[in-house]
Write a protein that holds these residues in place. Structure first.
Motif, PDB file in Angstrom:
ATOM      1  N   LEU A  75      18.169  34.165 -20.841  1.00  0.00           N
ATOM      2  CA  LEU A  75      17.751  33.539 -19.592  1.00  0.00           C
ATOM      3  C   LEU A  75      18.013  34.484 -18.424  1.00  0.00           C
ATOM      4  O   LEU A  75      17.162  34.698 -17.567  1.00  0.00           O
ATOM      5  CB  LEU A  75      18.509  32.226 -19.352  1.00  0.00           C
ATOM      6  N   VAL A  76      19.218  35.068 -18.399  1.00  0.00           N
ATOM      7  CA  VAL A  76      19.600  35.965 -17.309  1.00  0.00           C
ATOM      8  C   VAL A  76      18.719  37.219 -17.324  1.00  0.00           C
ATOM      9  O   VAL A  76      18.232  37.661 -16.277  1.00  0.00           O
ATOM     10  CB  VAL A  76      21.099  36.332 -17.408  1.00  0.00           C
ATOM     11  N   GLN A  77      18.495  37.788 -18.500  1.00  0.00           N
ATOM     12  CA  GLN A  77      17.647  38.981 -18.576  1.00  0.00           C
ATOM     13  C   GLN A  77      16.206  38.663 -18.206  1.00  0.00           C
ATOM     14  O   GLN A  77      15.527  39.466 -17.572  1.00  0.00           O
ATOM     15  CB  GLN A  77      17.692  39.591 -19.975  1.00  0.00           C
ATOM     16  N   GLY A  78      15.724  37.489 -18.570  1.00  0.00           N
ATOM     17  CA  GLY A  78      14.345  37.107 -18.282  1.00  0.00           C
ATOM     18  C   GLY A  78      14.068  36.977 -16.798  1.00  0.00           C
ATOM     19  O   GLY A  78      13.020  37.420 -16.320  1.00  0.00           O
ATOM     20  N   VAL A  79      14.993  36.378 -16.033  1.00  0.00           N
ATOM     21  CA  VAL A  79      14.747  36.193 -14.599  1.00  0.00           C
ATOM     22  C   VAL A  79      15.017  37.463 -13.806  1.00  0.00           C
ATOM     23  O   VAL A  79      14.619  37.562 -12.646  1.00  0.00           O
ATOM     24  CB  VAL A  79      15.558  35.015 -14.020  1.00  0.00           C
ATOM     25  N   THR A  80      15.688  38.466 -14.394  1.00  0.00           N
ATOM     26  CA  THR A  80      15.926  39.721 -13.678  1.00  0.00           C
ATOM     27  C   THR A  80      14.922  40.801 -14.080  1.00  0.00           C
ATOM     28  O   THR A  80      14.278  41.396 -13.229  1.00  0.00           O
ATOM     29  CB  THR A  80      17.350  40.247 -13.927  1.00  0.00           C
ATOM     30  N   GLN A  81      14.761  41.075 -15.384  1.00  0.00           N
ATOM     31  CA  GLN A  81      13.903  42.161 -15.848  1.00  0.00           C
ATOM     32  C   GLN A  81      12.635  41.658 -16.511  1.00  0.00           C
ATOM     33  O   GLN A  81      11.590  42.289 -16.424  1.00  0.00           O
ATOM     34  CB  GLN A  81      14.661  43.039 -16.858  1.00  0.00           C
ATOM     35  N   GLY A  82      12.708  40.568 -17.244  1.00  0.00           N
ATOM     36  CA  GLY A  82      11.579  40.082 -18.018  1.00  0.00           C
ATOM     37  C   GLY A  82      11.572  40.709 -19.405  1.00  0.00           C
ATOM     38  O   GLY A  82      12.406  41.553 -19.733  1.00  0.00           O
ATOM     39  N   PHE A  83      10.626  40.289 -20.228  1.00  0.00           N
ATOM     40  CA  PHE A  83      10.512  40.783 -21.599  1.00  0.00           C
ATOM     41  C   PHE A  83       9.114  41.337 -21.811  1.00  0.00           C
ATOM     42  O   PHE A  83       8.154  40.921 -21.164  1.00  0.00           O
ATOM     43  CB  PHE A  83      10.785  39.660 -22.603  1.00  0.00           C
ATOM     44  N   GLU A  84       9.003  42.271 -22.764  1.00  0.00           N
ATOM     45  CA  GLU A  84       7.723  42.925 -23.028  1.00  0.00           C
ATOM     46  C   GLU A  84       7.597  43.215 -24.513  1.00  0.00           C
ATOM     47  O   GLU A  84       8.543  43.648 -25.150  1.00  0.00           O
ATOM     48  CB  GLU A  84       7.656  44.231 -22.232  1.00  0.00           C
ATOM     49  N   LYS A  85       6.411  42.958 -25.060  1.00  0.00           N
ATOM     50  CA  LYS A  85       6.073  43.314 -26.439  1.00  0.00           C
ATOM     51  C   LYS A  85       4.787  44.111 -26.404  1.00  0.00           C
ATOM     52  O   LYS A  85       3.850  43.754 -25.689  1.00  0.00           O
ATOM     53  CB  LYS A  85       5.855  42.074 -27.305  1.00  0.00           C
ATOM     54  N   LYS A  86       4.744  45.173 -27.194  1.00  0.00           N
ATOM     55  CA  LYS A  86       3.539  45.986 -27.276  1.00  0.00           C
ATOM     56  C   LYS A  86       2.945  45.867 -28.667  1.00  0.00           C
ATOM     57  O   LYS A  86       3.666  45.937 -29.660  1.00  0.00           O
ATOM     58  CB  LYS A  86       3.858  47.450 -26.978  1.00  0.00           C
ATOM     59  N   LEU A  87       1.631  45.702 -28.716  1.00  0.00           N
ATOM     60  CA  LEU A  87       0.897  45.645 -29.974  1.00  0.00           C
ATOM     61  C   LEU A  87      -0.098  46.796 -30.004  1.00  0.00           C
ATOM     62  O   LEU A  87      -0.655  47.172 -28.971  1.00  0.00           O
ATOM     63  CB  LEU A  87       0.143  44.318 -30.107  1.00  0.00           C
ATOM     64  N   GLU A  88      -0.317  47.349 -31.188  1.00  0.00           N
ATOM     65  CA  GLU A  88      -1.311  48.401 -31.378  1.00  0.00           C
ATOM     66  C   GLU A  88      -2.367  47.904 -32.353  1.00  0.00           C
ATOM     67  O   GLU A  88      -2.054  47.201 -33.310  1.00  0.00           O
ATOM     68  CB  GLU A  88      -0.660  49.660 -31.949  1.00  0.00           C
ATOM     69  N   ILE A  89      -3.610  48.304 -32.106  1.00  0.00           N
ATOM     70  CA  ILE A  89      -4.714  47.916 -32.977  1.00  0.00           C
ATOM     71  C   ILE A  89      -5.227  49.174 -33.662  1.00  0.00           C
ATOM     72  O   ILE A  89      -5.566  50.152 -33.001  1.00  0.00           O
ATOM     73  CB  ILE A  89      -5.840  47.243 -32.169  1.00  0.00           C
ATOM     74  N   ASN A  90      -5.262  49.162 -35.000  1.00  0.00           N
ATOM     75  CA  ASN A  90      -5.765  50.288 -35.787  1.00  0.00           C
ATOM     76  C   ASN A  90      -6.973  49.824 -36.586  1.00  0.00           C
ATOM     77  O   ASN A  90      -6.932  48.770 -37.207  1.00  0.00           O
ATOM     78  CB  ASN A  90      -4.692  50.801 -36.750  1.00  0.00           C
ATOM     79  N   GLY A  91      -8.025  50.627 -36.591  1.00  0.00           N
ATOM     80  CA  GLY A  91      -9.216  50.307 -37.369  1.00  0.00           C
ATOM     81  C   GLY A  91     -10.459  50.704 -36.604  1.00  0.00           C
ATOM     82  O   GLY A  91     -10.487  50.645 -35.371  1.00  0.00           O
TER      83      GLY A  91
END
Length: 177
Positions: A75-91
């Motif tokens: 919760l604390v990290q989310g309201v200060t920095q936020g979260f990020e996920k990266k996806l790659e597409i191959n094909g």
């Protein structure tokens, strides 16, 4: 004893946290999040930090202890920095593009896959083969990434599909003559 649960969650400057019974609310620059701690665990705000402790020594309360502390830290990290996920597409021909509130995916099907972007989640496509998912709630960011990946999971022979940026695809050898 939980090594994670022992550590108090420090509240950085610019973030306000309130503990009301079992409910923890955290408000920061990016937004506001809340979490209801299970009854087997006690939570208190003391000296600018949130401390989580088990109420008794049962296996369930000890297992919920570390999980609850991690959720409060998220919760604390989310309201200060936020979260990020990266996806790659191959094909060959596989690509993604954001159009308003819809993510259009071309993944080798006879039709394009339209994924409706949930509220509170931002999706960007810096390249046609890259998807960046950001938000303040770690669970929702991860769930959104998992749902997008599920449309075409990477296969082990050529590695075609949608994969996490840091994911290793175990490759299999094809048929031999």
């Amino acid at each position: 004893m939980s090594r994670i649960g022992k550590k108090p969650v420090t509240i950085p400057a610019g973030v306000t946290a309130t503990v009301n019974g079992q409910a923890v609310k955290v408000k920061g620059t990016k937004g506001e999040l809340s979490f209801v701690v299970p009854d087997e665990v006690s939570v208190e705000l003391k000296d600018g930090a949130i401390k989580v402790d088990p109420r008794d020594d049962t296996k369930k309360s000890r297992s919920l202890w570390g999980m609850s502390r991690s959720r409060v830290a998220n919760l604390v990290q989310g309201v200060t920095q936020g979260f990020e996920k990266k996806l790659e597409i191959n094909g060959v021909g596989y690509k993604a593009a954001v159009q308003g509130k819809i993510l259009k995916l071309s993944l080798g099907f006879s039709h394009d896959v339209d994924f409706e972007i949930p509220a509170g989640i931002l999706i960007a496509t810096p390249k046609p083969t890259e998807i960046v998912i950001t938000g303040i709630d770690a669970q929702r960011v991860g769930q959104t990434a998992a749902e997008i990946r599920e449309y075409r999971r990477p296969e082990p022979y050529k590695g075609k599909g949608v994969k996490y940026a840091n994911e290793f695809i175990f490759r299999k050898e094809g048929k031999k003559k």
